[in-house]
Design an enzyme around this catalytic site. Structure first.
Site, PDB file in Angstrom:
ATOM      1  N   ASP A  81       0.857  -1.222  -0.103  1.00 21.54           N
ATOM      2  CA  ASP A  81       0.166  -0.005   0.058  1.00 21.54           C
ATOM      3  C   ASP A  81       0.855   1.315   0.013  1.00 21.54           C
ATOM      4  O   ASP A  81       0.467   2.271  -0.524  1.00 21.54           O
ATOM      5  CB  ASP A  81      -1.097   0.027   1.180  1.00 21.54           C
ATOM      6  CG  ASP A  81      -0.309   0.254   2.675  1.00 21.54           C
ATOM      7  OD1 ASP A  81       0.723  -0.570   2.948  1.00 21.54           O
ATOM      8  OD2 ASP A  81      -0.622   1.208   3.292  1.00 21.54           O
ATOM      9  N   ASP A  84       5.515   0.207   3.523  1.00 25.18           N
ATOM     10  CA  ASP A  84       5.750  -1.044   4.003  1.00 25.18           C
ATOM     11  C   ASP A  84       5.560  -2.193   3.133  1.00 25.18           C
ATOM     12  O   ASP A  84       5.295  -2.013   1.780  1.00 25.18           O
ATOM     13  CB  ASP A  84       4.800  -1.051   5.206  1.00 25.18           C
ATOM     14  CG  ASP A  84       3.393  -0.685   4.976  1.00 25.18           C
ATOM     15  OD1 ASP A  84       3.019  -1.321   3.913  1.00 25.18           O
ATOM     16  OD2 ASP A  84       2.767   0.333   5.426  1.00 25.18           O
ATOM     17  N   TYR A 233      -5.882   1.185   8.990  1.00 23.98           N
ATOM     18  CA  TYR A 233      -6.777   1.372   8.040  1.00 23.98           C
ATOM     19  C   TYR A 233      -8.470   1.259   8.819  1.00 23.98           C
ATOM     20  O   TYR A 233      -9.126   0.380   8.119  1.00 23.98           O
ATOM     21  CB  TYR A 233      -6.790   0.401   6.870  1.00 23.98           C
ATOM     22  CG  TYR A 233      -5.857   0.959   5.869  1.00 23.98           C
ATOM     23  CD1 TYR A 233      -5.683   2.138   5.084  1.00 23.98           C
ATOM     24  CD2 TYR A 233      -4.508   0.397   5.949  1.00 23.98           C
ATOM     25  CE1 TYR A 233      -4.680   2.607   4.544  1.00 23.98           C
ATOM     26  CE2 TYR A 233      -3.411   0.982   5.313  1.00 23.98           C
ATOM     27  CZ  TYR A 233      -3.421   1.908   4.348  1.00 23.98           C
ATOM     28  OH  TYR A 233      -2.587   2.331   3.612  1.00 23.98           O
ATOM     29  N   GLU A 478       6.093   9.631   3.455  1.00 26.38           N
ATOM     30  CA  GLU A 478       5.491   8.277   3.015  1.00 26.38           C
ATOM     31  C   GLU A 478       4.395   8.386   1.794  1.00 26.38           C
ATOM     32  O   GLU A 478       3.569   9.215   1.775  1.00 26.38           O
ATOM     33  CB  GLU A 478       4.940   7.314   4.133  1.00 26.38           C
ATOM     34  CG  GLU A 478       4.554   6.044   3.796  1.00 26.38           C
ATOM     35  CD  GLU A 478       4.096   5.119   5.031  1.00 26.38           C
ATOM     36  OE1 GLU A 478       4.281   4.063   4.758  1.00 26.38           O
ATOM     37  OE2 GLU A 478       3.742   5.742   5.871  1.00 26.38           O
TER      38      GLU A 478
END
Length: 627
Positions: A81, A84, A233, A478
């Site tokens: 995603d 990571d 999430y 990120e």
């Protein structure tokens, strides 16, 4: 991983002329075609599984080759995603939906730039995995790996030693939001492949039918079943929006009136006609479904549901007006004009809002309508112009002159919070990088990433346009797949134009033939005393050299020290030789509140910024009213 006043073009022009450079944005516009190519390329860096022979991101290797094995199912493939090595189903499915919608609306423009095939490959890499993740009608795997063990390690995906256990939903452990979003992704993608691969398109639509039935019949939040996802999430909005979202996409893909009726009959109960949103993203889908239903209505598909669909459209237009600053409930913006929702990965909301503004601009143009906001009528071109201002900000037209797309322009993030890009490629040095060794050797390394994560949209600046390019600053550095996905369509539209077709008619997808941030040594300058009801304090926050001159970015904070609310604030600024962000200039030359602010409550502050190559400008209070 995740944990809404465009820029003044004259101000930007002044800034760059002062610096003695002519950026591409001013020499004929940003290279949206190049930005589109890079934004699609980013998805190849996020691939999990066996990489194909035509893989263009050469520093990546195969990874996650045993995903699903411990669960007795093949879950090899899909996308990581963000920075990571976990595969989260909800944001992955939303990514696929938004890539598909981008292709649906602007596939012709992508085709003319030679990127349509790459965009379709990016969608198929996602849907191939989603098909695997749905082995039975009422079973859907929603996560491979878990964030806790993954975040304990800093390893490139080719070396990862963390848990690859897979988590699923089923009729005893439901997840209507996850199943609904995956149904939407499958349905949207089926439209993308309708002409070029009809058998695959039918397969996707079949999965979409089953997943919608699963989501609607066995209702519940997915993170109550896959609890390891809650920290990363969490489904804050619940599942009602995904049920409507999935129904809209199934109607668009199939033309089946059942799904149109579902939208009409459930619009009130599931919130489609009630929620006026100021955000759109992987969790909250209301603005997206409201935009789709508005398109159905303007395209003559309302039928007996026209009155209900009109309520959807009212809420869609409320979203558009709030982004433009023309509503009673407007989105927050930074002094530089960027939509601002939250510090952690704010740009996800900017790209998704920009996409909705872009398509709705074209829907209105096709319908020969204008947007109606509380402040008055708005031409469709204004929506597109605002979306363009947001994209231009991302690409470098901002107070820091920083591109937040890695690899685009000359000044972009160098220390991205991303395991794969921050560790030497396995192709260059195949020596094993251990779980904790990666932190010691690579994460803490104060140097540019060894691998260029071309096209990645990072989290972006804070509420005051500040940005710290540090690998440990995950909130800002990120990237994420769902940052990029909506941007594909906007970039294609800006690069290729409208395309000469009516977007309210069925769409046929063509077959795919180093930043300087030295702190100035100047001391903060205080312009008024603490005894004054209104205090003004300014200080330099960054500087850079260009053509032998030093340019400063100054931050100015205005604080209401009275016990009352301030209205009708007027500021005088002299000895200013550059652009200002965060204020509105009046015809008489004074400055007042920005468009999105009308008062300054007691004890509160507001900030604006300016850039020039001189000592601090003279800032003083001209007048104000205490209410």
């Amino acid at each position: 991983m995740v944990k809404l006043v465009g820029l003044c073009s004259m101000a930007i022009t002044t800034l760059f002329l002062l610096m003695g450079v002519v950026p591409l944005a001013l020499a004929g516009g940003h290279d949206y075609g190049d930005a589109l190519s890079k934004s699609i390329l980013f998805f190849e860096a996020q691939r999990s599984g066996y990489l194909p022979g035509n893989q263009r991101v050469k520093w990546r290797g195969n990874s996650g080759l045993y995903d699903g094995k411990s669960n007795g199912v093949d879950l090899v493939g899909g996308y990581y995603d963000a920075g990571d090595n976990v595969k989260f189903g909800l944001p992955m499915a939303f990514t696929v939906t938004m890539m598909s919608w981008s292709i649906m609306e602007y596939g012709n423009q992508m085709g003319s730039s030679g990127e349509l095939s790459h965009a379709m490959e990016a969608v198929k890499w996602g849907t191939d995995y989603l098909i695997k993740a749905h082995p039975q009608p009422h079973v859907l795997y929603g996560e491979v790996g878990d964030g806790n063990t993954d975040h304990y390690c800093w390893q490139r995906p080719e070396d990862m030693t963390t848990s690859r256990y897979a988590y699923r939903i089923d009729q005893n452990n439901p997840g209507s939001d996850l199943a609904g979003e995956t149904a939407a992704a499958m349905a949207a993608a089926s439209i993308v492949f309708h002409r070029s691969n009809p058998a695959y398109s039918r397969e996707l639509l079949s999965h979409a039918y089953q997943l919608f039935d699963f989501a609607d019949k066995y209702r519940g939040k997915y993170d109550s079943s896959i609890t390891v996802a809650q920290k990363y999430y969490r489904s804050v909005s619940g599942y009602a929006d995904e049920l409507l979202w999935a129904a809209a996409w199934l109607y668009k893909a199939s033309g089946n009136e059942y799904y149109l009726d579902y939208l009409g009959k459930n619009g009130d109960a599931l919130g489609g006609t009630g929620w006026a949103m100021t955000e759109f993203g992987w969790d909250v889908k209301y603005a997206g479904v409201q935009t789709l239903v508005a398109k159905f209505l303007m395209g003559g598909k309302g039928g007996s549901h026209a009155q209900v669909f009109g309520k959807y459209q009212e809420k869609a237009e409320s979203f558009m007006c709030s982004c433009l600053g023309k509503s009673n409930q407007n989105v927050q913006k930074t002094p530089g004009g960027l939509i601002y929702k939250q510090r952690w990965n704010n740009l996800q909301f900017v790209t998704s809002a920009s996409f909705l503004l872009t398509v709705y601009s074209d829907y209105l143009t096709s319908a020969r309508r204008s947007l109606h906001c509380s402040s008055g009528s708005v031409a469709p071109s204004e929506l597109l112009a605002f979306a363009k201002s947001q994209v231009d900000y991302i690409l470098g037209d901002n107070p820091r002159a920083t591109s937040y797309m890695v690899g685009y322009g000359n000044n972009y993030p160098q220390q991205v919070h991303h395991r794969g890009s921050s560790i030497v490629s396995v192709k260059v040095n195949p020596s094993f990088v251990s779980c904790r060794g990666g932190y010691a050797t690579w994460f803490s390394r104060k140097a540019s990433d060894p691998n260029l994560l071309d096209g990645a949209i990072v989290g972006g600046p804070d509420a005051y346009d500040n940005f710290a390019d540090h690998r440990d600053n995950y909130e800002q550095t990120e990237p994420a797949t769902y940052n990029n996905a909506p941007l594909l369509g906007v970039l294609a539209r800006l690069h290729g134009g409208h395309g000469g077709y009516n977007q309210l008619l069925p769409v046929e997808i063509p077959v795919a033939t180093k930043p300087i941030a030295a702190q100035p040594k100047s001391n903060p300058v205080k312009e008024t005393s603490f005894e004054d009801p209104v205090a003004v304090e300014q200080k330099p926050t960054s500087s850079w050299e260009s053509n032998g001159r030093t340019y400063y970015r100054y931050s100015v904070v205005v604080t209401n020290k009275s016990g009352k609310m301030i209205k009708n604030l007027n500021l005088s600024i002299s000895k200013l030789y550059g652009p200002v962000w965060g204020l509105t200039k009046s015809p008489n030359g004074s400055y007042g509140f920005p468009n999105w602010v009308s008062t300054l409550p007691a004890g509160k502050s507001m900030e604006f910024v300016y850039i020039h190559s001189a000592s601090p400008a003279d800032v003083s209070i001209s007048s104000y009213t205490l209410a």
